[in-house]
Structures are given as C-alpha cells and as structure tokens.
Motif scaffolding. Structure first.
Motif, mmCIF file in Angstrom:
data_model
loop_
_atom_site.group_PDB
_atom_site.id
_atom_site.type_symbol
_atom_site.label_atom_id
_atom_site.label_comp_id
_atom_site.label_asym_id
_atom_site.label_seq_id
_atom_site.Cartn_x
_atom_site.Cartn_y
_atom_site.Cartn_z
ATOM 1 N N UNK A 96 33.660 -18.630 -38.106
ATOM 2 C CA UNK A 96 33.646 -19.945 -37.457
ATOM 3 C C UNK A 96 32.597 -20.846 -38.103
ATOM 4 N N UNK A 97 31.381 -20.318 -38.288
ATOM 5 C CA UNK A 97 30.300 -21.117 -38.875
ATOM 6 C C UNK A 97 30.594 -21.505 -40.321
ATOM 7 N N UNK A 98 31.107 -20.569 -41.108
ATOM 8 C CA UNK A 98 31.297 -20.798 -42.541
ATOM 9 C C UNK A 98 32.596 -21.507 -42.885
ATOM 10 N N UNK A 99 33.664 -21.259 -42.102
ATOM 11 C CA UNK A 99 34.990 -21.739 -42.477
ATOM 12 C C UNK A 99 35.706 -22.496 -41.354
ATOM 13 N N UNK A 100 35.018 -22.760 -40.241
ATOM 14 C CA UNK A 100 35.649 -23.389 -39.077
ATOM 15 C C UNK A 100 36.858 -22.591 -38.585
ATOM 16 N N UNK A 101 36.810 -21.285 -38.720
ATOM 17 C CA UNK A 101 37.896 -20.406 -38.289
ATOM 18 C C UNK A 101 37.904 -20.340 -36.765
ATOM 19 N N UNK A 102 39.050 -20.643 -36.148
ATOM 20 C CA UNK A 102 39.134 -20.617 -34.688
ATOM 21 C C UNK A 102 40.150 -19.599 -34.168
ATOM 22 N N UNK A 103 40.828 -18.868 -35.060
ATOM 23 C CA UNK A 103 41.831 -17.895 -34.646
ATOM 24 C C UNK A 103 41.530 -16.542 -35.270
ATOM 25 N N UNK A 104 41.456 -15.525 -34.436
ATOM 26 C CA UNK A 104 41.305 -14.165 -34.930
ATOM 27 C C UNK A 104 42.542 -13.384 -34.517
ATOM 28 N N UNK A 122 31.746 -18.337 -28.233
ATOM 29 C CA UNK A 122 31.443 -19.295 -27.168
ATOM 30 C C UNK A 122 29.954 -19.260 -26.829
ATOM 31 N N UNK A 123 29.391 -18.053 -26.733
ATOM 32 C CA UNK A 123 27.983 -17.911 -26.359
ATOM 33 C C UNK A 123 27.029 -18.418 -27.447
ATOM 34 N N UNK A 124 27.319 -18.084 -28.700
ATOM 35 C CA UNK A 124 26.383 -18.395 -29.781
ATOM 36 C C UNK A 124 26.614 -19.760 -30.420
ATOM 37 N N UNK A 125 27.867 -20.236 -30.428
ATOM 38 C CA UNK A 125 28.183 -21.469 -31.157
ATOM 39 C C UNK A 125 28.912 -22.506 -30.300
ATOM 40 N N UNK A 126 29.087 -22.235 -29.016
ATOM 41 C CA UNK A 126 29.919 -23.076 -28.145
ATOM 42 C C UNK A 126 31.287 -23.305 -28.771
ATOM 43 N N UNK A 127 31.794 -22.277 -29.444
ATOM 44 C CA UNK A 127 33.063 -22.369 -30.160
ATOM 45 C C UNK A 127 34.230 -22.153 -29.201
ATOM 46 N N UNK A 128 35.272 -22.920 -29.399
ATOM 47 C CA UNK A 128 36.503 -22.771 -28.631
ATOM 48 C C UNK A 128 37.504 -22.051 -29.528
ATOM 49 N N UNK A 129 37.395 -20.722 -29.563
ATOM 50 C CA UNK A 129 38.207 -19.907 -30.464
ATOM 51 C C UNK A 129 39.357 -19.246 -29.711
ATOM 52 N N UNK A 130 40.338 -18.805 -30.476
ATOM 53 C CA UNK A 130 41.553 -18.234 -29.904
ATOM 54 C C UNK A 130 41.775 -16.805 -30.377
ATOM 55 N N UNK A 131 42.202 -15.931 -29.469
ATOM 56 C CA UNK A 131 42.549 -14.560 -29.868
ATOM 57 C C UNK A 131 44.062 -14.409 -30.041
ATOM 58 N N UNK A 132 44.469 -13.501 -30.884
ATOM 59 C CA UNK A 132 45.890 -13.176 -31.034
ATOM 60 C C UNK A 132 45.996 -11.706 -31.421
ATOM 61 N N UNK A 133 47.048 -11.063 -30.951
ATOM 62 C CA UNK A 133 47.249 -9.662 -31.316
ATOM 63 C C UNK A 133 48.732 -9.414 -31.544
ATOM 64 N N UNK A 134 48.994 -8.347 -32.255
ATOM 65 C CA UNK A 134 50.374 -7.940 -32.498
ATOM 66 C C UNK A 134 50.456 -6.432 -32.310
ATOM 67 N N UNK A 135 51.661 -5.938 -32.055
ATOM 68 C CA UNK A 135 51.796 -4.485 -31.919
ATOM 69 C C UNK A 135 51.384 -3.789 -33.215
#
Length: 154
Positions: A96-104, A122-135
């Motif tokens: 997030x800090x280096x590349x503005x990545x918001x999706x993992x 959210x705690x360290x950077x107040x980032x609004x990031x998104x999670x995603x998973x697949x089988x």
C-alpha cells in the motif's frame, strides 16, 4: 524455507504463467512482480514487533482457521509459521505504501492472513483496502496442491 535461488526460480515461473494474461512493466496499468525480501531482509525484528506486532492479538490469531486447524490436528506448527500472519499482513501495508495497492488476493487458506492485512493497513496507514480469496487448487483426491510453484514447461 526456500533458498534465494529457489524463490527467484519460483518468481520467474509465476511471471511466465501470468504473462499470458497481464502485461508486466513500469506503466501505470502494468502488473508488477515484487519480492518482499526488498523490505523484509532489512527489517529490524524488535522494531517490527514494537511497531507492527502490537496491532495483533494472539487470541485473534489463534482463532484463524489456518492456525486453529493446525492446532486441532496436532500438526507441528513452528514459531516462524505462526509469525507468517504478521509478515503477510505487513507485506500488504508495504505494498500500500510503496505501490498504492488496495487489493490483496489469495487462496482460501490465506483468508485469515488477508483479513489481518486489511486490518493492519487500516490501523497503520488509515488505508481502505480490500480482501479477496479464491478456492484452493486441489489434486484429484482433494488435497491442497504443493506450495512450491513450478511453471509448466513449454
């Protein structure tokens, strides 16, 4: 634990496969292949525990399926493996800090680590990031495929 050479070979194999679907490069819309050793190899562990580890509850970590199932099955579970949740979460913050990545994105077995990464961002950077998973990709018997990546030949 993989050697640097094994990690580099795995990364090359992953990049080769994904190059069929995405363009790697330096343009804004290009995919990136990053190695977390770029920030983890220089990490000062005590400082990291103070600055990052304080955001993790051992109780919550123990409640994650990836940990709980190993403990219930009485499978060996090293301290290094237990710390993986913290390191993967920290990777998300660094991306997030280096590349503005918001999706993992990750396999369903990584869900706890991914959710913890969103929370840490959210705690360290107040980032609004998104999670995603697949089988998970499984063998014909239903077992999880080996964790070592091997690019198909040809």
């Amino acid at each position: 634990m993989l050697t640097d050479e094994q990690i580099n070979a795995n990364m090359a194999g992953i990049k080769k496969v994904f190059s069929k679907y995405v363009k790697f490069g330096n343009d804004r819309t290009d995919a990136l292949m990053l190695n977390n050793a770029d920030w983890l190899d220089t990490l000062h562990y005590i400082s990291m525990l103070r600055d990052v580890g304080r955001h993790f509850s051992v109780n919550r970590m123990l409640s994650m399926d990836s940990v709980k199932l190993r403990l219930e099955r009485d499978q060996p579970f090293s301290f290094l493996e237990f710390n993986y949740m913290i390191l993967q979460s920290y990777d998300f913050v660094e991306l997030f800090k280096r590349q503005d990545c918001i999706l993992q994105m990750g396999g369903s077995d990584q869900w706890g680590n991914i959710v913890m990464g969103v929370d840490l961002g959210r705690r360290m950077q107040s980032a609004d990031c998104l999670p995603s998973r697949s089988p998970l990709i499984a063998t014909s018997s239903g077992a999880k495929m080996a964790s070592r990546w091997r690019a198909p030949s040809g």
